[in-house]
Motif scaffolding. Structure first.
Motif, short mmCIF file in Angstrom:
data_model
loop_
_atom_site.label_atom_id
_atom_site.label_comp_id
_atom_site.label_asym_id
_atom_site.label_seq_id
_atom_site.Cartn_x
_atom_site.Cartn_y
_atom_site.Cartn_z
N UNK A 136 0.84 -1.08 0.19
CA UNK A 136 0.00 -0.01 -0.03
C UNK A 136 0.78 1.23 -0.11
N UNK A 137 0.43 2.22 -0.81
CA UNK A 137 1.36 3.42 -0.88
C UNK A 137 0.40 4.67 -0.26
N UNK A 138 1.24 5.59 0.34
CA UNK A 138 0.64 6.67 0.86
C UNK A 138 1.60 7.81 0.62
N UNK A 139 1.33 8.40 -0.77
CA UNK A 139 2.11 9.60 -1.19
C UNK A 139 2.02 10.86 -0.43
N UNK A 140 3.25 11.33 -0.02
CA UNK A 140 3.24 12.53 0.84
C UNK A 140 2.27 13.53 0.15
N UNK A 141 2.46 13.86 -1.27
CA UNK A 141 1.55 14.73 -1.66
C UNK A 141 0.08 14.78 -1.48
N UNK A 142 -0.22 13.50 -1.29
CA UNK A 142 -1.75 13.38 -1.20
C UNK A 142 -2.29 14.02 0.28
N UNK A 143 -1.18 14.43 1.07
CA UNK A 143 -1.41 14.88 2.33
C UNK A 143 -0.63 16.41 2.60
N UNK A 144 -0.77 17.02 1.33
CA UNK A 144 -0.29 18.24 1.31
C UNK A 144 1.05 18.68 0.96
N UNK A 145 1.90 17.58 0.81
CA UNK A 145 3.23 18.12 0.63
C UNK A 145 3.61 18.55 -0.83
N UNK A 146 4.34 19.68 -0.83
CA UNK A 146 4.74 20.10 -2.21
C UNK A 146 6.42 20.03 -2.38
N UNK A 147 6.74 19.52 -3.61
CA UNK A 147 8.18 19.25 -3.71
C UNK A 147 9.00 20.50 -4.52
N UNK A 148 8.90 21.89 -3.97
CA UNK A 148 9.29 22.73 -4.65
C UNK A 148 10.79 23.29 -3.79
N UNK A 149 11.32 22.51 -2.83
CA UNK A 149 12.57 22.78 -2.16
C UNK A 149 12.24 24.16 -1.27
N UNK A 150 10.78 24.59 -0.89
CA UNK A 150 10.89 25.82 -0.47
C UNK A 150 9.78 25.76 0.76
N UNK A 151 8.82 25.11 0.31
CA UNK A 151 7.64 24.68 1.13
C UNK A 151 8.09 23.75 2.36
N UNK A 152 7.83 24.07 3.60
CA UNK A 152 8.20 23.17 4.60
C UNK A 152 6.73 22.14 4.76
N UNK A 153 7.40 20.66 4.91
CA UNK A 153 6.32 19.76 4.62
C UNK A 153 6.17 19.01 5.74
N UNK A 154 6.74 19.23 7.06
CA UNK A 154 6.88 18.70 8.12
C UNK A 154 5.46 17.96 8.64
N UNK A 155 4.20 18.77 8.42
CA UNK A 155 2.80 18.25 8.94
C UNK A 155 2.46 17.39 7.87
N UNK A 156 2.58 17.35 6.52
CA UNK A 156 2.56 16.29 5.61
C UNK A 156 2.95 15.14 5.67
N UNK A 157 4.20 15.26 5.98
CA UNK A 157 4.87 13.58 6.48
C UNK A 157 4.24 13.15 7.66
#
Length: 472
Positions: free
Chosen positions: A60-81
């Motif tokens: 089963x996969x749970x993509x971090x992008x489904x939970x709000x992560x943005x892979x732009x190198x600038x947005x802080x994604x701690x909560x999405x992880x």
């Protein structure tokens, strides 16, 4: 006075190696054994290998992008992880998938049955802001405390993994984390001394609270009291301190990592007080020891009394570092059954091939260490080192015994071939070197207190060393 190479040859004799020597551990454990044939440690290594099994995860996969992560190198994604890991764990496990992109985050805390998986060329970049790392329970240089979370952390979890052909970037440089220990006196000096004093005074570990203003850098990965672990395939760069640090863990597989970090204390893999560990096919280019096996510093190591046990290191490549395969110095809980085979080492900035470092402040027993089939281009200090005078002295006499090095081939050595610095009342015992060829060293052998050292078909600087070093 240390015995020089010349004196060694004058005193070599034809003493018979006593194979039936028996020693008893200070804590009453089973008697130590003495290997007499190559087949013995190889058989034991094969038995250890059967005990180590990588965890398996649901598909089963749970993509971090489904939970709000943005892979732009600038947005802080701690909560999405955090949300992706929680959902994965709640469902019974699977992969938390990091897709292609550069995902900036603070601390990532793993849970049971979660595999943090990076897609090919995906990148996780960790913030250099200390406030993004909450205070948690862990170890720092072998001492328990409350301090900044490791960049990737877990406590008391089972079946966890970090995998995939992506990049983990710790974000450390001399403008942030490294500056805490880059100059002397370093910013961490006061807190380090205070933590050591708490250790000696037996202060309750959870009352040893550090953080803002103490400058004790976090490790990259610290998994504490976890079982069934796999860390594989990722590239790790720019760690604030130690890279991979499982503590009090069992059944650990570390494979196919590529670790490059050249800041202060950026060890490669540091298993502490772990049992059944496999480290294979990894590449190390580090600012400190490549692999350093540990079991706690001073009182904490003796109090917990959990040795490093049953470790296999194979097929690894070491470049820069203070040591290739190292045991210590935080080794108060002891170490036994350590096997290192089929490795390549080569760098004028690699100090030692096999390094055993301890002290009478540490104490502990290091025993049953087997190294075979090691090819070395260059090193700087010593091929094999046993040093009982690392850092301060104390009242806990260390023991080093039953060390076997076979088929070690060195093209260009450094200061020493073999270096032994031990206590008269606790000599290094039963160190055997077989079929070794070490070229280009300044001083072939420098040793003081050693008992039952056997050199069999060992050539140093083109001269065959025969016989035994007299007990001293």
């Amino acid at each position: 006075m240390m015995m020089t190479h010349k004196t060694l040859f004058q005193h070599l004799s034809t003493l018979v190696f006593v194979c039936t020597t028996v020693f008893f551990n200070a804590n009453g454990q089973s008697p130590a054994r003495v290997w007499t044939k190559t087949a013995q440690p190889l058989t034991e290594m094969a038995a250890v290998r059967k005990l180590i099994k990588a965890p398996v995860f649901p598909k089963r996969d749970f993509p971090v992008t489904k939970y709000g992560a943005i892979g732009d190198g600038k947005t802080l994604n701690t909560e999405a992880f955090k949300k992706a890991i929680a959902a994965c764990a709640k469902s019974g496990g699977g992969r938390v998938l990091v897709p292609l992109g550069n995902f900036l985050t603070g601390a990532v805390h793993l849970k049971s049955n979660v595999n943090l998986h990076l897609a090919d060329s995906a990148k996780i970049t960790f913030s250099a802001n200390p406030t993004h790392y909450p205070i948690v329970f862990g170890r720092w240089e072998g001492m328990e405390l409350m301090n900044y979370s490791a960049l990737i952390y877990a406590y008391g979890q089972n079946n966890i993994a970090i995998t995939g052909k992506g990049i983990l970037d710790g974000g450390a440089n001399y403008d942030n984390w490294y500056s805490w220990n880059a100059v002397r006196p370093s910013k961490q000096t006061g807190a380090r001394a205070r933590l050591q004093e708490m250790n000696w005074k037996e202060t309750a570990p959870k009352k040893r609270i550090f953080g803002d203003g103490d400058f004790l850098r976090p490790n990259f990965i610290q998994l504490y009291s976890c079982n069934n672990i796999r860390i594989a395939d990722v590239k790790m760069i720019n760690s604030p301190m130690w890279n991979v640090n499982p503590v009090l863990c069992e059944n650990v597989t570390v494979e196919n990592l590529r670790i490059t970090s050249h800041g202060p204390n950026t060890d490669g893999v540091d298993p502490e007080s772990c049992k059944n560990v496999l480290i294979r096919n990894c590449y190390f280019d580090t600012g400190d020891d490549c692999i350093a096996i540990k079991s706690g510093r001073d009182h904490d190591g003796r109090r917990i009394a959990k040795p490093a046990e049953n470790h296999i290191i194979e097929g690894c490549e070491m470049k820069d570092g203070h040591g290739g395969v190292v045991i210590g110095s935080e080794i108060s809980g002891g170490a036994r059954n350590i096997f290192a085979v089929n490795c390549i080492m080569d760098s004028p900035n690699l100090d030692r091939v096999l390094r055993l470092k301890t002290s009478s402040s540490r104490g502990g027993i290091i025993e049953n260490v087997f190294m075979k089939d090691i090819r070395v281009g260059a090193y700087r200090d010593a091929a094999v080192t046993c040093n009982m005078f690392y850092e301060q002295a104390g009242k806990f006499m260390p023991i080093i015994r039953n060390i076997w090095v076979e088929n070690l081939d060195v093209e260009k050595g450094g200061d020493y071939g073999l270096f032994i610095h031990a206590y008269q009342e606790s000599p290094v015992e039963n160190l055997r070197m077989v079929n070794c060829n070490i070229r280009g060293v300044k001083t072939p052998v420098k040793a003081d207190h050693v008992k039952q050292l056997k050199l069999e078909n060992v050539s140093i600087n083109g001269s065959l060393v025969k016989g035994l070093f007299p007990d001293k």
